[in-house]
Design an enzyme around this catalytic site. Structure first.
Site, PDB file in Angstrom:
ATOM      1  N   THR A  74       0.860  -1.183   0.000  1.00  0.00           N
ATOM      2  CA  THR A  74       0.000   0.000   0.000  1.00  0.00           C
ATOM      3  C   THR A  74       0.895   1.232   0.000  1.00  0.00           C
ATOM      4  O   THR A  74       1.623   1.486   0.975  1.00  0.00           O
ATOM      5  CB  THR A  74      -0.922   0.020   1.226  1.00  0.00           C
ATOM      6  OG1 THR A  74      -1.675  -1.199   1.267  1.00  0.00           O
ATOM      7  CG2 THR A  74      -1.881   1.198   1.157  1.00  0.00           C
ATOM      8  N   LYS A 149      -7.665   1.217  -1.584  1.00  0.00           N
ATOM      9  CA  LYS A 149      -7.114   0.620  -0.363  1.00  0.00           C
ATOM     10  C   LYS A 149      -6.968   1.657   0.746  1.00  0.00           C
ATOM     11  O   LYS A 149      -7.318   1.388   1.914  1.00  0.00           O
ATOM     12  CB  LYS A 149      -5.753  -0.019  -0.667  1.00  0.00           C
ATOM     13  CG  LYS A 149      -5.012  -0.585   0.550  1.00  0.00           C
ATOM     14  CD  LYS A 149      -5.758  -1.736   1.205  1.00  0.00           C
ATOM     15  CE  LYS A 149      -5.045  -2.232   2.460  1.00  0.00           C
ATOM     16  NZ  LYS A 149      -3.774  -2.904   2.172  1.00  0.00           N
ATOM     17  N   LYS A 215      -0.175   4.660   8.688  1.00  0.00           N
ATOM     18  CA  LYS A 215       0.522   4.928   7.423  1.00  0.00           C
ATOM     19  C   LYS A 215      -0.482   5.185   6.308  1.00  0.00           C
ATOM     20  O   LYS A 215      -0.319   6.125   5.513  1.00  0.00           O
ATOM     21  CB  LYS A 215       1.420   3.746   7.059  1.00  0.00           C
ATOM     22  CG  LYS A 215       2.065   3.851   5.671  1.00  0.00           C
ATOM     23  CD  LYS A 215       2.900   2.613   5.361  1.00  0.00           C
ATOM     24  CE  LYS A 215       2.057   1.412   4.999  1.00  0.00           C
ATOM     25  NZ  LYS A 215       1.573   1.464   3.615  1.00  0.00           N
TER      26      LYS A 215
END
Length: 249
Positions: A74, A149, A215
């Protein structure tokens, strides 16, 4: 080792993690470059943009035209757009294909795979992805999988943040925290994120997952800029993520 009908070649920064796969017959590549030379389909799953760039710089020098590079990490959507352009120049097909579901879904072959890239690349990768995917979706051009995502994970983080706040509110009102957990799990306030949160003995038990979600919230913030939407998701998740990672306000 034939995984899902395909010969499997593996490489990792920590060679000891490859031992179970090699014991089953997988071939361990000695380097990233050797992996790129040997494989027709390369899937990358490392932590962040810098790691992906480091690996891809080595792969793109040696991968054959017509082979395929899939990014399961990701990272920023823009990073995938740049990688797609580099792959086009080298005649390599490209997909960003981040995954959701965790280790249990990976072992069961039921991961959700969110794909961005050309239709031709998606069709090429599809038979391989189907060996480990339960849900497989082509969302658009390169970077689209990453966009989906980070939105998904920001929502997960926000929902866990709201679960954290809701149970704190219940305690402030004199309701037993464990009783509130059981009640909400059977009521309209329930969600997947709440159920994950309710299993935690303490937020810090989710430290590893929180670091990854944090993150991804940062990636969404970077992608959306000074957007009210990004701010709202950030505010909803912040208290829980900080508590889980042991940070003090």
């Amino acid at each position: 080792m034939r995984a899902g009908g395909y010969d499997l070649i593996v490489w990792a920064r920590r060679p000891e993690t490859l031992e179970p796969f090699v014991a089953e017959g997988a071939v361990a590549a000695a380097s990233v470059a050797e992996l790129g030379v040997m494989a027709d389909h390369v899937g990358i799953c490392v932590v962040d943009d810098a790691d992906v760039a480091e690996i891809c710089d080595q792969l793109l020098q040696v991968m054959r035209p017509g082979s395929l590079l899939a990014i399961h990490s990701t990272i920023l959507p823009e990073s995938c757009e740049m990688l797609a352009a580099r792959c086009t120049e080298a005649g390599i097909n490209f997909l960003d294909a981040p995954v959701s579901g965790g280790g249990g879904a990976a072992a069961a072959g039921t991961l959700t795979v969110m794909c961005g890239g050309e239709c031709e690349a998606f069709e090429q990768a599809k038979p391989v992805f189907e060996t480990f995917a339960g849900t497989l979706v082509h969302l658009g051009d390169a970077g689209a999988g990453q966009c989906a995502k980070i939105v998904n994970n920001a929502l997960m983080a926000a929902n866990m943040g709201l679960a954290h706040a809701a149970l704190d509110a219940a305690e402030m009102l004199g309701i037993d925290r464990d009783a509130a957990k059981e009640l909400i799990k059977a009521s309209s306030g329930r969600s997947f994120a709440f159920e994950v949160y309710a299993r935690l003995p303490h937020p810090t038990a989710f430290a590893h997952g929180a670091a990854l979600l944090s993150k991804d919230v940062d990636l969404l913030r970077a992608s959306l800029g000074k957007s009210q939407i990004a701010t709202e998701l950030d505010m909803a998740s912040g208290a829980f993520l900080n508590a889980a990672m042991g940070e003090q306000f």
